[in-house]
Design a protein around this motif. Structure first.
Motif, PDB file in Angstrom:
ATOM      1  N   PHE A 282      10.244  21.291  96.649  1.00  0.00           N
ATOM      2  CA  PHE A 282       9.374  20.172  96.291  1.00  0.00           C
ATOM      3  C   PHE A 282       8.325  20.634  95.289  1.00  0.00           C
ATOM      4  CE2 PHE A 282       7.664  22.212 100.066  1.00  0.00           C
ATOM      5  CZ  PHE A 282       6.294  22.296  99.844  1.00  0.00           C
ATOM      6  N   VAL A 283       7.681  19.653  94.681  1.00  0.00           N
ATOM      7  CA  VAL A 283       6.615  19.923  93.711  1.00  0.00           C
ATOM      8  C   VAL A 283       5.282  19.530  94.329  1.00  0.00           C
ATOM      9  CG1 VAL A 283       5.686  19.382  91.422  1.00  0.00           C
ATOM     10  CG2 VAL A 283       8.170  19.513  91.764  1.00  0.00           C
ATOM     11  N   GLU A 284       4.323  20.457  94.291  1.00  0.00           N
ATOM     12  CA  GLU A 284       2.975  20.194  94.783  1.00  0.00           C
ATOM     13  C   GLU A 284       2.007  21.034  93.957  1.00  0.00           C
ATOM     14  OE1 GLU A 284       0.460  19.964  98.992  1.00  0.00           O
ATOM     15  OE2 GLU A 284       2.500  20.777  98.979  1.00  0.00           O
ATOM     16  N   ASP A 285       0.873  20.438  93.602  1.00  0.00           N
ATOM     17  CA  ASP A 285      -0.129  21.126  92.779  1.00  0.00           C
ATOM     18  C   ASP A 285       0.505  21.703  91.510  1.00  0.00           C
ATOM     19  OD1 ASP A 285      -2.122  20.561  94.631  1.00  0.00           O
ATOM     20  OD2 ASP A 285      -1.736  22.397  95.759  1.00  0.00           O
ATOM     21  N   ASN A 286       1.424  20.928  90.945  1.00  0.00           N
ATOM     22  CA  ASN A 286       2.091  21.306  89.690  1.00  0.00           C
ATOM     23  C   ASN A 286       2.789  22.657  89.788  1.00  0.00           C
ATOM     24  OD1 ASN A 286       2.834  20.558  87.055  1.00  0.00           O
ATOM     25  ND2 ASN A 286       1.272  21.899  86.164  1.00  0.00           N
ATOM     26  N   ALA A 287       3.378  22.922  90.943  1.00  0.00           N
ATOM     27  CA  ALA A 287       4.132  24.166  91.142  1.00  0.00           C
ATOM     28  C   ALA A 287       5.321  23.875  92.035  1.00  0.00           C
ATOM     29  CB  ALA A 287       3.242  25.236  91.781  1.00  0.00           C
ATOM     30  N   LEU A 288       6.344  24.702  91.915  1.00  0.00           N
ATOM     31  CA  LEU A 288       7.533  24.572  92.760  1.00  0.00           C
ATOM     32  C   LEU A 288       7.308  25.295  94.087  1.00  0.00           C
ATOM     33  CD1 LEU A 288      10.560  25.038  90.331  1.00  0.00           C
ATOM     34  CD2 LEU A 288      10.090  23.039  91.762  1.00  0.00           C
ATOM     35  N   HIS A 289       7.685  24.633  95.160  1.00  0.00           N
ATOM     36  CA  HIS A 289       7.597  25.185  96.500  1.00  0.00           C
ATOM     37  C   HIS A 289       8.939  24.977  97.200  1.00  0.00           C
ATOM     38  CE1 HIS A 289       3.031  25.246  96.729  1.00  0.00           C
ATOM     39  NE2 HIS A 289       3.235  24.441  95.690  1.00  0.00           N
ATOM     40  N   VAL A 290       9.146  25.722  98.268  1.00  0.00           N
ATOM     41  CA  VAL A 290      10.283  25.457  99.145  1.00  0.00           C
ATOM     42  C   VAL A 290       9.875  25.718 100.591  1.00  0.00           C
ATOM     43  CG1 VAL A 290      11.274  27.797  98.909  1.00  0.00           C
ATOM     44  CG2 VAL A 290      12.741  25.876  99.594  1.00  0.00           C
ATOM     45  N   ASP A 291      10.158  24.768 101.456  1.00  0.00           N
ATOM     46  CA  ASP A 291      10.071  24.966 102.903  1.00  0.00           C
ATOM     47  C   ASP A 291      11.452  25.362 103.379  1.00  0.00           C
ATOM     48  OD1 ASP A 291       7.428  24.250 102.948  1.00  0.00           O
ATOM     49  OD2 ASP A 291       7.717  22.323 103.965  1.00  0.00           O
ATOM     50  N   ILE A 292      11.529  26.343 104.271  1.00  0.00           N
ATOM     51  CA  ILE A 292      12.833  26.831 104.716  1.00  0.00           C
ATOM     52  C   ILE A 292      12.752  27.266 106.173  1.00  0.00           C
ATOM     53  CG2 ILE A 292      12.383  29.201 103.876  1.00  0.00           C
ATOM     54  CD1 ILE A 292      15.382  29.252 103.003  1.00  0.00           C
ATOM     55  N   GLY A 293      13.811  27.016 106.920  1.00  0.00           N
ATOM     56  CA  GLY A 293      13.821  27.379 108.321  1.00  0.00           C
ATOM     57  C   GLY A 293      15.236  27.461 108.872  1.00  0.00           C
ATOM     58  N   LEU A 294      15.304  27.761 110.159  1.00  0.00           N
ATOM     59  CA  LEU A 294      16.576  27.889 110.854  1.00  0.00           C
ATOM     60  C   LEU A 294      16.790  26.698 111.782  1.00  0.00           C
ATOM     61  CD1 LEU A 294      16.309  31.668 111.821  1.00  0.00           C
ATOM     62  CD2 LEU A 294      17.732  30.692 110.002  1.00  0.00           C
ATOM     63  N   GLY A 295      18.030  26.460 112.112  1.00  0.00           N
ATOM     64  CA  GLY A 295      18.333  25.357 113.019  1.00  0.00           C
ATOM     65  C   GLY A 295      19.753  25.436 113.518  1.00  0.00           C
ATOM     66  N   SER A 296      20.134  24.419 114.252  1.00  0.00           N
ATOM     67  CA  SER A 296      21.478  24.333 114.800  1.00  0.00           C
ATOM     68  C   SER A 296      21.984  22.905 114.686  1.00  0.00           C
ATOM     69  CB  SER A 296      21.496  24.735 116.280  1.00  0.00           C
ATOM     70  OG  SER A 296      21.078  26.064 116.471  1.00  0.00           O
ATOM     71  N   VAL A 297      23.264  22.775 114.458  1.00  0.00           N
ATOM     72  CA  VAL A 297      23.937  21.491 114.623  1.00  0.00           C
ATOM     73  C   VAL A 297      24.587  21.516 115.987  1.00  0.00           C
ATOM     74  CG1 VAL A 297      25.760  19.970 113.782  1.00  0.00           C
ATOM     75  CG2 VAL A 297      24.321  21.207 112.149  1.00  0.00           C
ATOM     76  N   VAL A 298      24.334  20.489 116.773  1.00  0.00           N
ATOM     77  CA  VAL A 298      24.879  20.417 118.131  1.00  0.00           C
ATOM     78  C   VAL A 298      25.890  19.287 118.206  1.00  0.00           C
ATOM     79  CG1 VAL A 298      22.826  21.418 119.201  1.00  0.00           C
ATOM     80  CG2 VAL A 298      22.978  18.935 118.906  1.00  0.00           C
ATOM     81  N   GLN A 299      26.816  19.437 119.137  1.00  0.00           N
ATOM     82  CA  GLN A 299      27.823  18.395 119.342  1.00  0.00           C
ATOM     83  C   GLN A 299      27.433  17.587 120.574  1.00  0.00           C
ATOM     84  OE1 GLN A 299      31.848  19.782 119.159  1.00  0.00           O
ATOM     85  NE2 GLN A 299      32.695  17.715 118.999  1.00  0.00           N
ATOM     86  N   LEU A 300      27.068  16.339 120.340  1.00  0.00           N
ATOM     87  CA  LEU A 300      26.690  15.448 121.430  1.00  0.00           C
ATOM     88  C   LEU A 300      27.940  14.792 122.022  1.00  0.00           C
ATOM     89  CD1 LEU A 300      23.643  13.681 119.720  1.00  0.00           C
ATOM     90  CD2 LEU A 300      23.597  15.611 121.319  1.00  0.00           C
ATOM     91  N   PRO A 301      27.844  14.284 123.246  1.00  0.00           N
ATOM     92  CA  PRO A 301      28.982  13.552 123.818  1.00  0.00           C
ATOM     93  C   PRO A 301      29.394  12.399 122.906  1.00  0.00           C
ATOM     94  CG  PRO A 301      27.333  13.966 125.507  1.00  0.00           C
ATOM     95  CD  PRO A 301      26.719  14.380 124.196  1.00  0.00           C
ATOM     96  N   GLU A 302      30.647  12.040 122.952  1.00  0.00           N
ATOM     97  CA  GLU A 302      31.179  11.021 122.046  1.00  0.00           C
ATOM     98  C   GLU A 302      30.415   9.704 122.155  1.00  0.00           C
ATOM     99  OE1 GLU A 302      35.440   8.842 120.958  1.00  0.00           O
ATOM    100  OE2 GLU A 302      35.377  10.511 122.385  1.00  0.00           O
ATOM    101  N   GLU A 303      30.062   9.315 123.399  1.00  0.00           N
ATOM    102  CA  GLU A 303      29.367   8.040 123.561  1.00  0.00           C
ATOM    103  C   GLU A 303      27.957   8.077 122.963  1.00  0.00           C
ATOM    104  OE1 GLU A 303      29.144  10.275 127.559  1.00  0.00           O
ATOM    105  OE2 GLU A 303      30.607   9.928 125.950  1.00  0.00           O
ATOM    106  N   GLU A 304      27.288   9.242 123.034  1.00  0.00           N
ATOM    107  CA  GLU A 304      25.958   9.371 122.442  1.00  0.00           C
ATOM    108  C   GLU A 304      26.044   9.390 120.919  1.00  0.00           C
ATOM    109  OE1 GLU A 304      21.745   9.999 122.036  1.00  0.00           O
ATOM    110  OE2 GLU A 304      23.061   9.036 123.501  1.00  0.00           O
ATOM    111  N   THR A 305      27.056  10.072 120.404  1.00  0.00           N
ATOM    112  CA  THR A 305      27.272  10.073 118.955  1.00  0.00           C
ATOM    113  C   THR A 305      27.499   8.654 118.459  1.00  0.00           C
ATOM    114  OG1 THR A 305      28.196  12.304 118.961  1.00  0.00           O
ATOM    115  CG2 THR A 305      28.773  10.900 117.101  1.00  0.00           C
ATOM    116  N   MET A 306      28.331   7.892 119.158  1.00  0.00           N
ATOM    117  CA  MET A 306      28.615   6.524 118.738  1.00  0.00           C
ATOM    118  C   MET A 306      27.373   5.642 118.846  1.00  0.00           C
ATOM    119  SD  MET A 306      30.701   4.508 117.373  1.00  0.00           S
ATOM    120  CE  MET A 306      32.113   5.645 117.394  1.00  0.00           C
TER     121      MET A 306
END
Length: 534
Positions: free
Chosen positions: A438-462
């Motif tokens: 993103f751009v802030e204060d006329n400079a380039l920045h990046v926010d970065i982090g870790l995460g996971s994709v989880v598989q929810l039950p089919e009914e919750e996904t729907m």
């Protein structure tokens, strides 16, 4: 504070504004009641247009004219329950002097949260001071505490303790060296982002000014959507059929029908296959390292949606495209595509592609809308799970069972009059690195982090799909060590980029490498949430 002036922004498309108006009307009713309980009167800055069937600001000119009648020192509230074009209100908000609060309803129906985050990111890029809140029903403690603070002080306090500046000396040596070498290589042989018309849907925060982008060794090739349409006309039917046959052999299911206005047809898919070939050939001719197709005003009235095209381009395993002399173009990997010409995501995709390729990981990456989410408990999960969705650009390698687990369904007619298929699937479980340039204060920045994709039950996904856009891919994501409200308060865009890693240790290594490359390119890196390099 005894009075606030309310403004809202909508789509440029009348069909979308009429469909979304009931949700906006309900938001305004609840918000007005909430302010009234605190002794504050809400006054709309402009009347509802009963003839048009909605009360949204629907153009930049309309927004400018409305703001010309607003006291620049007034207490201003921007509220949205729908996707909106930020440039409708950005000119007026840039010059407004009084306290400003942006508000959205916590709902996945019409992506009001997405609209809110885009406006917030655009205001931050413009250097405008504002505050922001969100709520499911406007009587929860988080919202009430925030609104009372804003009424009393003209500001809202959020917990941003999850964000810290990168200490490049704390990075593992091998990752730091790899990232530095990749950055130096990029700056030596500069890269090109092919931009098929920028400024998509008023997303000012998605545009990186040339001076900032060029300093990182990246330049724009400004291309035209009309050139893409013209090039589609040169693609042979046999070549387009070859793409369709390749996808059929991979097991991608096309949900087709006969009604062009409401169903996905074979003719629409055929045109999308031509666009895929045309875009790849244009990118090769201009030496592009990544491309972004706007596909909105203009292109949406000429050809079917670009979304299937975008997903194919972002996947390492994709239909081969050959140039005029028979050479396969961008063989063996993706041609990174940044949806909606989000140049911040384009720079991110370029860096990810270099880092993941160097680490021998699948370089397929995409952006998603930060659409909505809820806490989920069960099946070994007890956390806030975000719904990430995007109409296009999501690669099949990010889905459960790849192409075989994916489908292509017609885009909603409300937004896409000429149809075209999506690339829809369920995000496969695994470790991810997420980020946002993103751009802030006329400079380039990046926010970065870790995460996971989880598989929810089919009914919750729907259930979640039915509350959002069921034709689009859906990723159920957890961002490590960051609460819902802290993520919202910090995030500088409607989009978030993700890429997969094989395990937690590899994800940390990839994040470290990417952080080092960004740092060497002159981008200010911010680590977010739980990030451990040990």
């Amino acid at each position: 504070m005894r009075e606030v002036i309310l403004v809202t922004s909508g789509d440029l498309r009348l069909s979308a504004n009429k469909a979304c108006w009931p949700a906006q009307e309900e938001l305004e009713r609840k918000l007005t009641q909430c302010f009234a309980r605190e002794g504050v009167v809400v006054k709309r800055a402009f009347p509802v247009d009963t003839g048009a069937g909605h009360g949204f600001i629907s153009s930049q000119r309309m927004g400018m004219d409305i703001f010309s009648g607003i006291d620049p020192d007034a207490n201003l509230v921007f509220a949205t329950a729908a996707w909106q074009y930020s440039h409708h209100v950005l000119p007026g908000m840039r010059s407004h002097r009084g306290p400003m609060l942006t508000v959205a309803n916590w709902s996945g129906q019409w992506p009001g949260l997405v609209g809110l985050l885009n406006l917030n990111g655009s205001l931050i890029k413009a250097g405008v001071k504002f505050n922001s809140l969100w709520s499911e029903d406007f009587n929860d403690e988080f919202f009430l505490h925030g609104i009372r603070e804003w009424i009393r002080l003209g500001s809202v306090t959020h917990d941003l303790s999850h964000v810290r500046k990168l200490d490049v000396n704390a990075l593992p040596a091998d990752a730091a060296n790899t990232g530095k070498e990749l950055a130096q290589s990029l700056q030596k042989r500069k890269a090109i982002l092919g931009v098929f018309d920028e400024g998509c849907m008023g997303m000012n925060n998605a545009i990186i000014d040339d001076e900032l982008l060029n300093a990182a060794g990246v330049f724009k090739e400004r291309l035209s959507q009309s050139a893409l349409v013209a090039r589609m006309r040169t693609v042979s039917d046999d070549d387009a059929k070859g793409v369709r046959q390749w996808l059929n052999a991979k097991g991608l299911r096309f949900a087709t029908g006969k009604d062009e206005k409401t169903e996905l047809t074979d003719a629409q898919i055929h045109e999308q296959c031509k666009m895929y070939i045309a875009a790849t050939r244009i990118a090769d001719e201009f030496g592009c390292d990544a491309i972004g197709i706007q596909y909105q005003q203009g292109l949406k009235d000429m050809v079917p949606a670009s979304d299937l095209v975008e997903g194919l381009l972002n996947n390492a395993d994709r239909p081969p495209v050959r140039g005029e002399h028979g050479k396969e173009l961008y063989a063996g990997g993706p041609l990174p595509h940044f949806n909606e010409v989000d140049e911040c995501a384009g720079l991110d995709a370029l860096v990810t592609n270099r880092c993941w390729t160097a680490l021998k990981l699948d370089p397929s990456t995409t952006l998603h809308d930060l659409r909505w989410g809820e806490h989920y408990q069960g099946d070994g999960i007890d956390d806030f799970v975000w719904v990430l969705q995007i109409s296009g650009a999501a690669p099949a390698s990010h889905f459960v069972d790849g192409y075989r687990g994916a489908s292509s369904e017609r885009q909603p007619p409300m937004y896409f009059p000429l149809g075209g298929g999506t690339l829809k699937g369920v995000g496969k479980p695994g470790k991810i690195v997420w980020s946002r340039v993103f751009v802030e204060d006329n400079a380039l920045h990046v926010d970065i982090g870790l995460g996971s994709v989880v598989q929810l039950p089919e009914e919750e996904t729907m259930r979640r799909w039915q509350q959002t856009t069921i034709q689009w891919p859906m990723v159920s994501a957890i961002f490590d060590g960051i609460s819902r409200d802290s993520f919202m308060a910090r995030h500088r865009a409607n989009h978030v980029s993700i890429a997969y890693a094989s395990d937690a240790r590899t994800a940390s290594q990839a994040l470290a490498t990417k952080s080092a490359m960004f740092h060497e390119l002159g981008v200010q890196v911010h680590l977010c949430g739980l990030v451990n390099f040990d």
